[in-house]
Enzyme design. Structure first.
Site, PDB file in Angstrom:
ATOM      1  N   ASP A  56      -4.570  -3.572   5.148  1.00 43.50           N
ATOM      2  CA  ASP A  56      -5.140  -3.259   6.377  1.00 43.50           C
ATOM      3  C   ASP A  56      -6.625  -3.286   6.517  1.00 43.50           C
ATOM      4  O   ASP A  56      -7.222  -3.399   7.624  1.00 43.50           O
ATOM      5  CB  ASP A  56      -4.674  -1.647   6.519  1.00 43.50           C
ATOM      6  CG  ASP A  56      -5.038  -0.695   5.633  1.00 43.50           C
ATOM      7  OD1 ASP A  56      -5.953  -1.151   4.737  1.00 43.50           O
ATOM      8  OD2 ASP A  56      -4.962   0.232   5.584  1.00 43.50           O
ATOM      9  N   ASP A 102       0.885  -1.106  -0.128  1.00 40.70           N
ATOM     10  CA  ASP A 102       0.005   0.124   0.034  1.00 40.70           C
ATOM     11  C   ASP A 102       1.040   1.232   0.235  1.00 40.70           C
ATOM     12  O   ASP A 102       2.072   1.359   0.574  1.00 40.70           O
ATOM     13  CB  ASP A 102      -0.826  -0.153   1.217  1.00 40.70           C
ATOM     14  CG  ASP A 102      -2.028  -1.236   1.139  1.00 40.70           C
ATOM     15  OD1 ASP A 102      -2.647  -1.063   0.263  1.00 40.70           O
ATOM     16  OD2 ASP A 102      -2.416  -1.679   2.177  1.00 40.70           O
ATOM     17  N   ASP A 135      -8.885  -6.779   2.682  1.00 36.25           N
ATOM     18  CA  ASP A 135      -7.688  -6.998   1.971  1.00 36.25           C
ATOM     19  C   ASP A 135      -7.581  -8.643   2.515  1.00 36.25           C
ATOM     20  O   ASP A 135      -6.406  -9.141   2.121  1.00 36.25           O
ATOM     21  CB  ASP A 135      -6.513  -6.099   2.756  1.00 36.25           C
ATOM     22  CG  ASP A 135      -6.664  -4.858   2.319  1.00 36.25           C
ATOM     23  OD1 ASP A 135      -6.853  -4.952   0.970  1.00 36.25           O
ATOM     24  OD2 ASP A 135      -6.189  -3.883   2.862  1.00 36.25           O
TER      25      ASP A 135
END
Length: 869
Positions: free
Chosen positions: A611, A325, A615
């Site tokens: 997170d 990310d 996911d």
């Protein structure tokens, strides 16, 4: 339902409308009276069981039996000496196993679930085990419910209760909104149960049952299965150990037979064969691997990498792709508003005061459509983006807490990764209602029908707004848009499709989340180690590209793939190009799973960060799933192999570096142990075929196994990392532990060690030295010390490493040498170990011969360095 804490009714009535929660003192008292909020586990093995397990090995039991028989018909001192050594071996094995269990248990405790509660009037994260009846708990999407909770505030909350009821569809939670009365205790709709997962929305509730008194606790016995986690390396070593055991037993049988044919005493030959088998079979290798991995994992915590699953330590060195990310991992996750755009023009922050009232509604939206709060200590709590909006609003006299008095929030539609927006509803001072929607600019432009400017609505120029937002994004800013809608009454249908349509566009802001300073260096290190960094973000492609260039993730004009592009690509087409893509923008969390699978189908070993709730599938599918410790949800943490305690990309690289070092040191330990064992086997096995007597007594073999396989071998786990450890390509996960000539080294170094020992025996017998057996014993023991010094590095010379760069190993070698000298020169020990004091010349010769293995290994490393040069 049967509620188990008698104070529950009191709790519900006293805290129903309270937002202060319990005080720390009240919580402490209830923790004492109600107990920990934990599910009782099956008792782990006791210390006594662990000690007894050390004697369960078949070879050890045979050796003990043989020693007892020899005591009955022969010399009791032999029996005592052998039993003492066996007990010492057991103590060392127990200590190793106990350390491993404690290290793994410490990791479990560090990875334990946490929960957000209101204590002393403020939100606080506490271990879930410390939750007590009466605690006011805050639940959000991705949280695992820490106890049985009576919900008192609900915002479109849905909870997955499949782990408890087996129902696959999430249950929508609610309270009676019109009367604000709580539903009966037996109604599942206003309860959240321990172990269930919040899949959507938010809720607040009061804990009514904890630990074994929860619904989950009632069926806990059905779920209490202790599964032994064994790493791939441990499994391969266990299989190898079985095959080796068969080979060693065959050699021992041959040694026993040859000894009998030579006229050696049967009992002596039997003890020799069994002692050789005990020394040669590396039954402790899997346990040593566990110790190395567990202790290594504990050390990783100091570098902010919490290992949840032990195999991750072993496999870190195999990572070829890190899909990360952007926000918070590659960047600082400290957002600041830099620019504001309304009515087709950009306003600098210092010029805001001249733009009122045109900007009033935008600031109202920023302050009210916001879940950030300011605590008593002045610190802001919440998502970094919302904190930035909260602060800019507050600085311009739009303080959220004051505004909520006139515009109280009545309901909300939480953020959703598919909608890419969130909406809050507020009652106005005129007793009407107003909704504010915040989200991605493309999303809000689609939902808006006009633009609000100074309380007047006008036609919206979507093309110009889009062009201005693109310009912001190109400057590396993250763009967030706002819109509103006025209502005469609160609609009954509060679905996004009904509410988030026909909006009036208010404007948008550009925020900066600067890259972490240490990440650029980590990315460079990543590339030098043969690992490909990939950025995956929900942000605008241009913003993503600007950050990626700054961090050198991309060098030129590499292709950027958006979530929309990904949807259009077929599986085959995507797999052909996936290895070359370095940036994914506007990607939904669900699409991460497709990226992981495509890379894995190309033979890559993938680490994936995440997170959110969505996911979790990608984290589970990835070879190493990495959750965020600060911003991550409970679900993402539970699905992961590793948690970043600081949400920092650089921490992943530190963990990979540490993982490579741990694996290298395990290889060194295996090489040392197997080489030492091979040296002992060759010495015992070859001597009779060369017309020499059995060179060692059983007690000698057991002693060498005790002092050389113990501390010196374990001290190798403290070996510093190899030079250029991050300059070599990743190790293939299915690569044999004996690859890169390790197996060949074990054979030839073992032969050399055995050859030197047999040479010392032959020379001593030929020259009439009566202490020849003591000389062989000493040469073989000290040769292993030379070997362990030489194999500290697979490539570098000991002289370039420095003798004092591994103090524990140096101490272990010194202790082994002192103990060996004591056996030779202390009269009391002479009689036990059947040794004789060596003359100064004999000792000097033994020391010289013992260095041959060291020089042999160093020469082999020199030749390899020369060939590679």
């Amino acid at each position: 339902m049967n509620w188990h804490c008698k104070e529950v009714d009191e709790i519900l009535h006293s805290l129903k409308s309270s937002e202060q929660g319990l005080t720390t003192d009240e919580a402490g008292k209830r923790l004492i009276s109600c107990g920990d909020n934990t599910i009782k586990q099956i008792k782990s093995r006791t210390v006594l069981h662990m000690v007894l397990d050390q004697f369960k090995d078949f070879m050890i039991m045979v050796l003990i039996a043989a020693a007892i028989v020899s005591g009955i018909i022969g010399e009791p001192k032999d029996t005592i000496a052998i039993l003492v050594i066996v007990i010492l071996n057991a103590v060392i094995g127990f200590v190793q196993e106990y350390r491993a269990e404690k290290a793994i248990e410490a990791l479990r405790m560090m990875a334990a679930q946490v929960a957000t509660v209101i204590r002393d009037g403020e939100a606080a994260s506490i271990p879930a085990s410390d939750i007590v009846p009466g605690d006011l708990v805050l639940l959000g999407a991705g949280n695992i419910t820490p106890a049985d909770i009576r919900l008192i505030k609900v915002a479109h909350c849905k909870i997955d209760e499949s782990s408890l009821t087996g129902e696959s569809v999430p249950v929508e939670k609610h309270i009676n909104r019109l009367t604000d009365n709580m539903m009966p205790l037996g109604d599942r709709k206003n309860m959240a149960y321990k172990g269930t997962v919040v899949s959507y929305g938010r809720a607040n509730g009061i804990v009514v049952s904890t630990g074994m008194n929860t619904e989950f606790g009632k069926i806990a016995t059905m779920l209490q299965e202790q599964i032994e986690v064994r790493t791939p390396l441990q499994k391969r070593l266990a299989k190898f150990g079985k095959k080796l055991a068969i080979a060693v037993l065959a050699i021992c049988a041959l040694v026993f037979g040859v000894g009998l044919l030579r006229g050696e005493p049967p009992l002596l030959m039997f003890l020799t064969a069994i002692s050789l088998a005990v020394a040669a079979i590396p039954e402790a290798l899997p346990a040593v691997v566990t110790i190395s991995l567990a202790i290594g994992a504990k050390k990783m915590v100091k570098q902010n990498a919490l290992i949840r699953k032990l195999p991750a330590v072993e496999t870190l060195g195999s990572v070829t792709y890190i899909c990360s990310d952007k926000t918070g991992t590659l960047t600082q996750n400290k957002m600041e508003v830099q620019e504001i755009s309304i009515s087709g023009k950009t306003i600098k922050l210092q010029s805001i005061s001249t733009q009122r009232p045109a900007i009033d509604k935008l600031f109202l939206a920023m302050a009210l459509n916001n879940d950030a709060t300011r605590q008593k200590n002045g610190r802001c709590l919440g998502d970094p983006t919302e904190i930035a909006l909260y602060r800019i609003s507050e600085e311009n006299e739009y303080k959220k807490e004051n505004l909520l008095k006139d515009y109280p929030r009545v309901t909300e539609i939480p953020f959703d990764s598919e909608r890419k927006c969130m909406t809050t509803f507020h009652r106005t001072p005129e007793n009407g209602y107003i909704s504010f929607t915040k989200g991605a600019i493309e999303t809000l432009l689609e939902k808006s029908i006009d633009e609000l400017n100074c309380e007047e609505k006008s036609a919206i120029d979507k093309e110009n707004i889009h062009r201005m937002s693109e310009a912001m994004a190109q400057r590396g800013l993250r763009v967030l848009a706002f819109a509103m809608k006025e209502w005469t009454r609160l609609p009954e249908d509060l679905t996004p499709k009904k509410i988030e349509t026909g909006l009036s566009f208010l404007g948008f802001v550009g925020m900066i989340d600067p890259p972490r300073k240490e990440v650029a260096e980590a990315v460079a290190l990543c590339k030098s180690a043969g690992i490909n960094p990939v950025m995956i973000t929900g942000d605008h492609p241009v913003t993503a590209k600007a950050i990626a260039k700054e961090l050198n993730i991309i060098d030129n004009e590499e292709e950027i793939v958006t979530g929309g592009d990904l949807e259009k690509l077929s599986i085959n087409a995507f797999e052909k190009k996936v290895a070359d893509i370095r940036i994914y923008a506007r990607v939904a969390p669900e699409q991460k799973l497709r990226i992981v699978k495509a890379l894995q189908n190309q033979g890559e070993f993938v680490a994936m960060t995440g997170d959110g709730v969505n996911d979790a599938p990608a984290l589970k599918c990835a070879d190493i799933g990495i959750a965020m410790g600060i911003t991550g949800t409970d679900v993402s943490r539970e699905s992961s192999d590793m948690i970043l305690l600081d949400d920092n990309f650089a921490t992943i690289i530190k963990a990979i570096r540490r993982g490579r070092r741990i694996f290298d040191n395990i290889r060194k330990f295996i090489k040392y142990t197997m080489t030492s064992n091979a040296g002992e086997i060759w010495t015992i096995f070859l001597a009779p075929f060369l017309g020499l007597p059995i060179p060692l007594l059983p007690i000698h073999i057991l002693w060498i196994n005790l002092v050389t396989d113990g501390l010196p071998g374990l001290a190798l786990t403290a070996e510093p990392e190899e030079k250029r450890i991050m300059k070599r390509p990743p190790r293939h996960p299915k690569e044999s532990i004996f690859a890169h000539s390790l197996g060949l080294d074990i054979i030839w170094v073992g032969l050399l060690m055995g050859g030197v020992s047999i040479f010392s025996q032959a020379w001593a017998i030929k020259t009439g030295h009566g202490s020849w057996q003591t000389m062989v014993f000493t040469v073989l023991c000290l040769s292993q010390m030379g070997n362990v010094l030489a194999l500290r590095s697979e490539k570098e010379s000991l002289f370039s490493l420095g003798l004092f760069s591994n103090i524990p190993l140096l101490g272990a070698i010194f202790l082994t040498f002192v103990l060996q000298m004591a056996i030779i020169y202390v009269p009391f020990l002479n009689s036990i170990f059947k040794t004789q004091p060596l003359t100064l010349n004999e000792l000097f010769l033994c020391l010289i011969l013992s260095t041959i293995v060291f020089w042999g290994v160093e020469t082999a490393k020199w030749l390899r360095r020369r060939n590679r040069a």
